[in-house]
Scaffold this active site. Sequence first.
Site, PDB file in Angstrom:
ATOM      1  N   LYS A  50     -19.205   6.654  14.195  1.00 17.45           N
ATOM      2  CA  LYS A  50     -20.051   6.970  13.316  1.00 17.45           C
ATOM      3  C   LYS A  50     -21.265   8.004  14.071  1.00 17.45           C
ATOM      4  O   LYS A  50     -21.423   8.928  13.571  1.00 17.45           O
ATOM      5  CB  LYS A  50     -20.991   5.718  13.062  1.00 17.45           C
ATOM      6  CG  LYS A  50     -20.300   4.671  12.088  1.00 17.45           C
ATOM      7  CD  LYS A  50     -20.972   3.426  11.796  1.00 17.45           C
ATOM      8  CE  LYS A  50     -20.257   2.591  10.887  1.00 17.45           C
ATOM      9  NZ  LYS A  50     -20.372   1.382  10.972  1.00 17.45           N
ATOM     10  N   GLN A  94     -25.120  -2.846  12.880  1.00 14.68           N
ATOM     11  CA  GLN A  94     -23.728  -3.023  12.954  1.00 14.68           C
ATOM     12  C   GLN A  94     -23.439  -4.504  12.718  1.00 14.68           C
ATOM     13  O   GLN A  94     -23.935  -5.330  13.579  1.00 14.68           O
ATOM     14  CB  GLN A  94     -23.211  -2.499  14.252  1.00 14.68           C
ATOM     15  CG  GLN A  94     -21.473  -2.517  14.305  1.00 14.68           C
ATOM     16  CD  GLN A  94     -20.877  -1.741  13.293  1.00 14.68           C
ATOM     17  OE1 GLN A  94     -21.194  -0.612  13.034  1.00 14.68           O
ATOM     18  NE2 GLN A  94     -19.754  -2.290  12.810  1.00 14.68           N
ATOM     19  N   ASP A 119     -26.706   1.233   4.319  1.00 13.93           N
ATOM     20  CA  ASP A 119     -25.733   0.495   4.081  1.00 13.93           C
ATOM     21  C   ASP A 119     -25.947  -0.181   2.671  1.00 13.93           C
ATOM     22  O   ASP A 119     -25.058  -0.724   2.129  1.00 13.93           O
ATOM     23  CB  ASP A 119     -25.581  -0.605   4.854  1.00 13.93           C
ATOM     24  CG  ASP A 119     -24.658  -0.609   6.113  1.00 13.93           C
ATOM     25  OD1 ASP A 119     -23.614   0.230   5.703  1.00 13.93           O
ATOM     26  OD2 ASP A 119     -24.457  -1.183   6.940  1.00 13.93           O
TER      27      ASP A 119
END
Length: 280
Positions: A50, A94, A119
């Site tokens: 990422k 995460q 997200d």
Amino acid sequence: MSAQIIDGKAIAAGLRDDIKNEVDGLGKKPGLAVILVGDDPASQVYVGSKVKMTVAVGMESFEHRLPADSTEKDIRHVIKNLNSNPDVHGILLQLPLPPHLAEVQEDLVQSIAPEKDVDGLTVTNAGKLFLGLEGLVPCTPQGSMLLIKSVEENLSGKHAVVIGRSNLFGKPMAQLLLQENCTVTTAHSRTQNIEELCRSADILVAAVGRPKMVKGDWVKPGAIVIDVGINRMDNGKLCGDVDYDGAEKIAGAITPVPGGVGPMTIACLLKNTLKAAKGR
Ligand code: NAP
């Protein structure tokens, strides 16, 4: 006849090129912050890719690596600072967090400012998706939809079966398909006659986490098959939730694992970060 292979790697690369071009002309640098708690090897690899791709499209990357024994308060403090940092447009926590934080994981996700929730997991963004309003859509279902659209633009009236009902994937995927006027069935661990149900799907999306569960004879001839599963086999290789060798002889189009949905997830994370930076 063999199915068309949907090349997620190439489609994701094209999407990242478009994002980079837009970032170059934006007049400000979108910033993506990633919070990684602990040293889970798979999460380390994901975060590494990422960060690399964030920088490659011209965005600013902010990394917060916290020790495995971090407390809820430690993580809340980092999120609070990122929420108020004007250089940070996207925040990604995460998941999963280490086991001692399992009970507060959802609360921590919900403490991310919705306008920075790249997200798409906050109540605000999930609610917007449900209501058909503009918001930040979870990356993996967003990427899966782009892959479906790469082979079939008009999905109206098609029967879509999504196997899996997680908040991260199955539920938002079903909403996106509904928005495209599909007739959507969500299957899960209690679904009866799942094989038969799958055989009626024009679009079959599998997100279960069970290696090669969907057999070739579950697939309707000509169907679009999207395999979201990422499973590591005993030989160390990755495989999906679909028995690829069986399904590709019957499907019209199919995503491979790896190289299908996986690369789209990070590309859509960058797409969401750009959207957040543009303030819409
Ligand atoms: P999850 O939260 O574990 O959800 C799995 C879903 O599968 C649940 O809804 C479960 O049903 C259902 N299920 C389990 N066994 C089943 C069975 N025998 N028949 C039918 N349904 C069954 O997983 P997730 O986060 O959605 O992820 C699913 C898979 O996608 C995993 O392999 C994950 O690694 C992968 N994934 C990939 C990406 C990517 O970037 N490519 C991103 C996210 C996830 P119940 O609700 O009834 O338990």
